[in-house]
Each structure stands twice: as C-alpha cells, then as structure tokens.
Design a protein around this motif. Structure first.
Motif, PDB file in Angstrom:
ATOM      1  N   ARG A 153       0.832  -1.208   0.000  1.00  0.00           N
ATOM      2  CA  ARG A 153       0.000   0.000   0.000  1.00  0.00           C
ATOM      3  C   ARG A 153       0.865   1.256   0.000  1.00  0.00           C
ATOM      4  N   LEU A 154       2.006   1.202   0.652  1.00  0.00           N
ATOM      5  CA  LEU A 154       2.877   2.361   0.679  1.00  0.00           C
ATOM      6  C   LEU A 154       3.579   2.589  -0.664  1.00  0.00           C
ATOM      7  N   LEU A 155       3.918   1.508  -1.367  1.00  0.00           N
ATOM      8  CA  LEU A 155       4.746   1.626  -2.558  1.00  0.00           C
ATOM      9  C   LEU A 155       3.995   1.434  -3.869  1.00  0.00           C
ATOM     10  N   GLY A 156       2.851   0.728  -3.838  1.00  0.00           N
ATOM     11  CA  GLY A 156       2.105   0.483  -5.068  1.00  0.00           C
ATOM     12  C   GLY A 156       2.787  -0.494  -5.998  1.00  0.00           C
ATOM     13  N   SER A 157       3.781  -1.214  -5.488  1.00  0.00           N
ATOM     14  CA  SER A 157       4.527  -2.175  -6.291  1.00  0.00           C
ATOM     15  C   SER A 157       4.766  -3.412  -5.444  1.00  0.00           C
ATOM     16  N   LEU A 158       4.287  -4.549  -5.925  1.00  0.00           N
ATOM     17  CA  LEU A 158       4.491  -5.784  -5.188  1.00  0.00           C
ATOM     18  C   LEU A 158       5.974  -6.143  -5.135  1.00  0.00           C
TER      19      LEU A 158
ATOM     20  N   ASP B 159      12.124   5.742   2.356  1.00  0.00           N
ATOM     21  CA  ASP B 159      13.322   5.976   1.540  1.00  0.00           C
ATOM     22  C   ASP B 159      13.064   5.611   0.078  1.00  0.00           C
ATOM     23  N   VAL B 160      12.376   4.480  -0.139  1.00  0.00           N
ATOM     24  CA  VAL B 160      12.079   4.051  -1.508  1.00  0.00           C
ATOM     25  C   VAL B 160      11.189   5.063  -2.207  1.00  0.00           C
ATOM     26  N   LEU B 161      10.172   5.570  -1.476  1.00  0.00           N
ATOM     27  CA  LEU B 161       9.275   6.556  -2.074  1.00  0.00           C
ATOM     28  C   LEU B 161      10.030   7.822  -2.462  1.00  0.00           C
TER      29      LEU B 161
END
Length: 286
Positions: free
Chosen positions: A20-25, A67-69
């Motif tokens: 949910r935070l990243l939108g990427s599995l 950090d990824v976002l």
C-alpha cells in the motif's frame, strides 16, 4: 518438523503495509526482505532486548518504504509514459495471494496515493488503513504526533477530491461486463453510453510495449481508442483486479494487459491499462 520463528508470522502484515505504501508488489517484497535482513543483522542479545519484534519490523519496513518513495519520484520522472501501480490478482496460491484485497488496494486509491508526498502517504496508510495511533506514526516517521495528524488530514483532503463515493462492487461488475460485451462487439455507441463524458484511460507500457504515453481523455475518444484495439484479435476475460471488477486482455495464450476501472454515478470514469510486462508478473505466474 521445525517450528517457524514467530517473527516470520509478521511477514503478511509487512507485505500488505509495504504494498500500500509503494504500489509495487516487487518493491514491497524487497522492502520486507530488507526489514528482515536488518532484524537478523542484530545480535541475539539485541533481538532479545526488543519487547515487540512486530512493532520493530513495522517501523523498519515503513522507514525503508519512505526511503524508496523518496527515490521513486526521481525514477518515475524518467519512466517512459505514465507510471501505474502494479495490479494484484485474486487467485489463491498466486504470487500476490498474501495481499488483503479491500478498498485500500483499489487502483483508484493507489493512484490517488501517488499524488501525495511520501510523508503524507505513510501517515495516511499507517493511521487510516492500519489503525496506528499518531503517536506510533510519529515514532515511525520521526515527526511529532501533531505533524503526523496534519499530514494525514491533508492526505484525506486529496483522497476526497480524487475519489467519489464508492459504487457497490456488484454494480461495478455489471458495468464492466456491459463494457466488455460492447468492446467485443465493436459497439462504440454503447461504449460511449457506459463512459462518463470526461472519462480517462491511462496506460502503462513502461517503454517496453506500445501504449499511449499520455492519458486518453473524453468518453467518446476512449470508446474509439479501445474499439480500435479489438482489431488485434484480443480476448477479454473478466477478473477481479485489486479487489474490484476488471478485465484481462489476452492474445492467444499471452497476457497483454490488465484493466482496472473506477465508477461514479453509474458511469465508468477511469480506466487504467497496465501493459508493462514486469508489472504483470503476478498474473503470468498463476
């Protein structure tokens, strides 16, 4: 039989949070793996001193996602065409079967999250979706509870602006089925009638496959756009996409796209066409 470590039972929760935070599995799986790597990098005495390993892992995974976002914004600016969240299927025993399918993973919700700053997104998801207190969100994000409350509030305003009242899934299924049948028949007039006059179609090919580089706008334009695609010998299959009715597009045995829909006032308002093969991995692995 060896009993798995209790800490591993946190993995489904962490994966649901990270998706949910990243939108990427794929990125979510990497973030969860990184959280566990940091856990096992601790000494046994350090791990024993942590009263709640689940809370520790949630904090670390959330910070990894932040950090990824932050770096994802720069990557997505270089992305060819429009970037859309990675869709997840509903089939049991699939790669994505650990993702809980509810409104918080609908394509519309995930797309709305993409317009937020990383802190807004994290505050909203942690508090509104997973029920963490603002004191807990503050501990995770390194901000004050008041700042986290304001972040979540501003994020909610964005969601309310972007998202109409949710249409019942059964009605959405009827509209998607009617859309499928009109598409198969090449019935442009019916397609136009099912689409909101201001409907948009956004495609994500990632520069790997052909796809519209900018959103297709206007109900009649969208209708003619999808009708033209049927000339390629596509087969349409009804499937649940991120918990709501959607379509798969196949050409012979090849999956070429996953389509997600949003509906308001009994019309289809948004269509998201995910064509990037890397984002179809959970569907082709079934």
């Amino acid at each position: 039989m060896t009993t798995p470590e209790p800490v591993l039972a946190e993995r489904p929760h962490l994966l649901n949070l990270a998706y949910r935070l990243l939108g990427s599995l794929a990125e979510a799986e990497d973030a969860v793996q990184e959280a566990y790597a940091r856990w096992y990098a601790l000494s046994p005495s350090q791990r024993d001193a942590i009263s709640s390993p689940g809370a520790w892992l949630t904090t670390v995974a959330s910070r990894v996602c932040l950090d990824v976002l932050g770096s994802a914004r720069a990557r997505r600016e270089r992305y060819v065409g429009e970037w859309l969240p990675e869709p997840v299927p509903d089939q049991p025993d699939s790669v994505a079967d650990r993702i809980t399918l509810d409104e918080s993973v609908s394509m519309a919700f995930l797309v709305a999250l993409e317009a937020m700053t990383p802190p807004q997104r994290v505050a909203l998801v942690l508090h509104d979706v997973f029920g963490y207190s603002f004191a807990e969100v503050a501990e995770i994000t390194g901000r004050t509870p008041g700042a986290c409350r304001e972040l979540a509030s501003s994020a909610r305003r964005r969601i309310r602006t972007a998202r109409p009242a949710l249409t019942p899934a059964a009605r959405q299924a009827d509209l998607v089925r009617d859309f499928k049948q009109a598409w198969e028949a090449g019935d442009i007039a019916t397609l136009v009638g099912l689409l909101d006059p201001a409907a948009t179609l956004t495609a994500d090919g990632g520069g790997v496959v052909r796809a519209a580089l900018t959103p297709v706008e206007g109900g009649e334009v969208v209708a003619r756009y999808v009708a033209a695609l049927s000339a390629g010998g596509l087969t349409l299959v009804e499937r649940t996409v991120n918990g709501l009715p959607g379509l798969l597009l196949r050409r012979e045995d090849e999956l070429v796209a996953v389509y997600a829909f949003d509906v308001a006032d009994d019309r289809i308002t948004h269509i998201w066409a995910i064509r990037n093969p890397a984002k179809l991995r959970p569907w082709t692995a079934e």
